[in-house]
Design a protein around this motif. Sequence first.
Motif, PDB file in Angstrom:
ATOM      1  N   VAL A  35      -7.446  -3.952   0.047  1.00 39.71           N
ATOM      2  CA  VAL A  35      -7.699  -4.690   1.286  1.00 39.71           C
ATOM      3  C   VAL A  35      -9.184  -5.027   1.480  1.00 39.71           C
ATOM      4  N   GLY A  42     -13.833   3.520   2.223  1.00 37.06           N
ATOM      5  CA  GLY A  42     -12.701   3.965   1.396  1.00 37.06           C
ATOM      6  C   GLY A  42     -12.438   5.446   1.409  1.00 37.06           C
ATOM      7  N   ALA A  58      -2.888   6.616  12.601  1.00 34.12           N
ATOM      8  CA  ALA A  58      -3.563   6.143  11.391  1.00 34.12           C
ATOM      9  C   ALA A  58      -3.305   7.027  10.176  1.00 34.12           C
ATOM     10  N   THR A  96       0.848  -1.186   0.000  1.00 33.37           N
ATOM     11  CA  THR A  96       0.000   0.000   0.000  1.00 33.37           C
ATOM     12  C   THR A  96       0.884   1.238   0.000  1.00 33.37           C
TER      13      THR A  96
HETATM   14  C1  WT7 Z   1      -7.781   5.190   4.147  1.00 36.77           C
HETATM   15  C2  WT7 Z   1      -7.313   3.766   4.091  1.00 36.77           C
HETATM   16  C3  WT7 Z   1     -10.702   0.652   4.311  1.00 36.77           C
HETATM   17  C4  WT7 Z   1     -10.542  -0.191   3.171  1.00 36.77           C
HETATM   18  C5  WT7 Z   1     -10.300   0.512   1.872  1.00 36.77           C
HETATM   19  C6  WT7 Z   1      -9.267   1.588   1.957  1.00 36.77           C
HETATM   20  C7  WT7 Z   1      -9.821   6.326   4.049  1.00 36.77           C
HETATM   21  C8  WT7 Z   1     -11.389   4.439   4.571  1.00 36.77           C
HETATM   22  C9  WT7 Z   1     -13.176   5.516   5.174  1.00 36.77           C
HETATM   23  C10 WT7 Z   1     -14.445   5.995   5.596  1.00 36.77           C
HETATM   24  C11 WT7 Z   1     -13.585   8.166   5.438  1.00 36.77           C
HETATM   25  C12 WT7 Z   1     -12.172   6.460   4.882  1.00 36.77           C
HETATM   26  C13 WT7 Z   1      -8.998   6.856   5.199  1.00 36.77           C
HETATM   27  C14 WT7 Z   1      -8.062   5.700   5.517  1.00 36.77           C
HETATM   28  N1  WT7 Z   1     -11.078   5.754   4.497  1.00 36.77           N
HETATM   29  N2  WT7 Z   1     -12.656   4.282   4.971  1.00 36.77           N
HETATM   30  N3  WT7 Z   1     -15.458   5.184   5.877  1.00 36.77           N
HETATM   31  N4  WT7 Z   1     -14.596   7.342   5.718  1.00 36.77           N
HETATM   32  N5  WT7 Z   1     -12.372   7.777   5.012  1.00 36.77           N
HETATM   33  O1  WT7 Z   1      -8.094   1.136   2.570  1.00 36.77           O
HETATM   34  O2  WT7 Z   1      -6.465   1.938   0.871  1.00 36.77           O
HETATM   35  O3  WT7 Z   1      -5.721   1.360   3.217  1.00 36.77           O
HETATM   36  O4  WT7 Z   1      -7.078   3.419   2.754  1.00 36.77           O
HETATM   37  O5  WT7 Z   1      -9.026   5.300   3.442  1.00 36.77           O
HETATM   38  O6  WT7 Z   1      -8.269   7.961   4.763  1.00 36.77           O
HETATM   39  O7  WT7 Z   1      -6.895   6.086   6.177  1.00 36.77           O
HETATM   40  P1  WT7 Z   1      -6.754   1.925   2.343  1.00 36.77           P
END
Ligand code: WT7
Length: 659
Positions: A317, A394, A507, A271
């Motif tokens: 993921v 996401g 995070a 990632t």
């Molecule tokens: C980042 C992680 C979670 C699986 C897919 C992405 C953002 C994720 C949300 C949400 C606002 C979100 C964050 C995080 N993010 N879910 N529900 N509301 N932002 O995984 O590619 O590792 O990305 O996605 O910024 O840190 P990832």
Amino acid sequence: MSTKKRIYAKEIYHFHMNDPQISKDRNPEVISLEGIRIKQMKDEAQQDPNQFWSNCARNLVWFKEWQQVLDWKYPFAKWFCEGKLNAAYNCLDKHLTTNKKNQAAIIWEGEDGETVTITYDQLFRRVNQLANAFKKMGIKKGDRITIYLPMIPELPISMLACARIGAIHSVIFSGFSSQSIIDRVNDAKSKIIITADGGYRRGKIVPLKRIVDDAIKHTSSIEKIIVVKRTHENIIMGEKDIWYENAVNRESSFCPSEWMESNDPLFILYTSGTTGKPKGVVHGTGGYLTHLYNSAKWVFNFNATDVFFCTADIGWVTGHSYIVYAPLMHGVTEVLYEGAPDFPNPDRYWKIVEKHGATILYTTPTALRSYMRYGNEIPNSYDLSSLRLLGTVGEPINPEVWKWYFNVIGKNRCPIIDTWWQTETGGIMISMCPGIESIKMKPGSGTLSLPGIEIEIVDDKGIKIEDGKKGYLTIKKPWPGMLISLWNNNERYKKTYWERVDNSFFAGDFAYQDNDKYIWILGRADDILKVAGHRLGTIELESAFVSHPSIAEAAVTSKSDEIKGETIIAFLVLRKGIASSQNLDTEVNEHIKRTIGPIASAEKIYFVDKLPKTRSGKIMRRLLKSIVNKETIGDISTLEDEASIEEITQELNAINKQL
Ligand code: WT7
């Protein structure tokens, strides 16, 4: 909205009779969540986390029980030490002596509408055959296998076949191009790569095998390339290449499961981080699966009649956790869709929901925003009454989009779960939990953290911030789904996640908590972009730009976008003697698509004379971001005390003229 509690059926596990390895040590006792409400569960998790998580772990099938729930040597956690289990066994074998055996595990739909249904039994056999083929190729426990496949059944099958024999899978999103493969294969030193002749994307063919051939010229560990026939392209098969069907053809459909220690790696998933090199996030087995099993139960509340449709690509993921491992452990029927949401028409998800009677839809704000643009008539022309729960993940979801999702798609009767988590967290961390109890929803907030997960919003110094104020999102305690480390890089793991704030996981997101303690995510606090929900590092993108022979320097930032959330904006300094032109613009973008992948193409490229930098040479991306988004920059001197204010102002003025 209904606040009625759902009752869990008590789960009973059975074992595949042919497997001689089942030990008597396994503990089939299962906790039931009947009557336990969320507050009570959170209190229990707080008072006795070890007891709480071990009850959760008992929902899996263990060959041998663990000796210790958590061994926490900051910042390295070991979960369920000495416990033995197998991920593929938990996803497949345990269903074979139940009525799930002949139930559809995967309903696969190709981009062209072709549908294939694979039962749990069929999936089991196909996984075992491939596992045996791997063994024949000399693959041993701990070896790495790279998987570069489109969204076809062979993708989850390959992952589970790795898990079966204890090989570590490293899946690369099939939208990535050769440089991404080179970096990931070299870092993981994979012995095998599984790909396809080609993949379909919006009716066009992506030449996956050719991309792999280009990439592996720059790698040295690959011994075999297994090729799935998908598009029937004319491809060249070299000495290392073997057709998938020939590899599995004569293999037996039973391969004993490897007994994995709970902390043995299950997979590496690369990632983007804040350097040019992607991070190899490593997930273990027992902790990861425990987190997934239970989070899925609390959040999705899977039941025997569910048809789960998660629209993510398995290359990210979300697909690993909530297409492959969690739904299969729960014995759910799921839809696996190969293609794009708008192909051939902007109705595809609705069409799929109707056709397969999906009960849960788990998708992204980007997809919803793009559908919303086409109005209500399209979704209204489909029968979406099978849906009972809607999910998003996401990126932050805009409240208007949330409401559209709730009204138009869910017809005001399906709760929305806005699930926050990351590649690093393994599974969902913040979400409403309709499987425990439904609470008041607020459009745009993921609500509260899951039981056992302690989130704190802190300031620059790591001090807890008062409600309503923006700060950094941190996680106070280890949790079972947390990454084990970064592949071969414990130092970077420590530095990235555990040294920004004392004793907490950092995070990288901005967030705040409101008066009800609901958490609102405000986007990334670091140099990571979220383009259509895809995570991309600015520095990674900049290195790709600079690898073009005409580019001397690059600065990448993002502009907010109505559909994709963010889009890429690049500021490029050309090498001496090179002149900017429309041609060059197109050529550079093509170069980016070839190096990283189509998702990384820039919305706009600006050729500039100089980039705004601090005296120590750091690119001031934040300033660039402000100007492209037409925000006031304010006083630069307070932003970067090292910078030469005058020079920066001049450069910014020059850039501003071009916008
Ligand atoms: C980042 C992680 C979670 C699986 C897919 C992405 C953002 C994720 C949300 C949400 C606002 C979100 C964050 C995080 N993010 N879910 N529900 N509301 N932002 O995984 O590619 O590792 O990305 O996605 O910024 O840190 P990832």
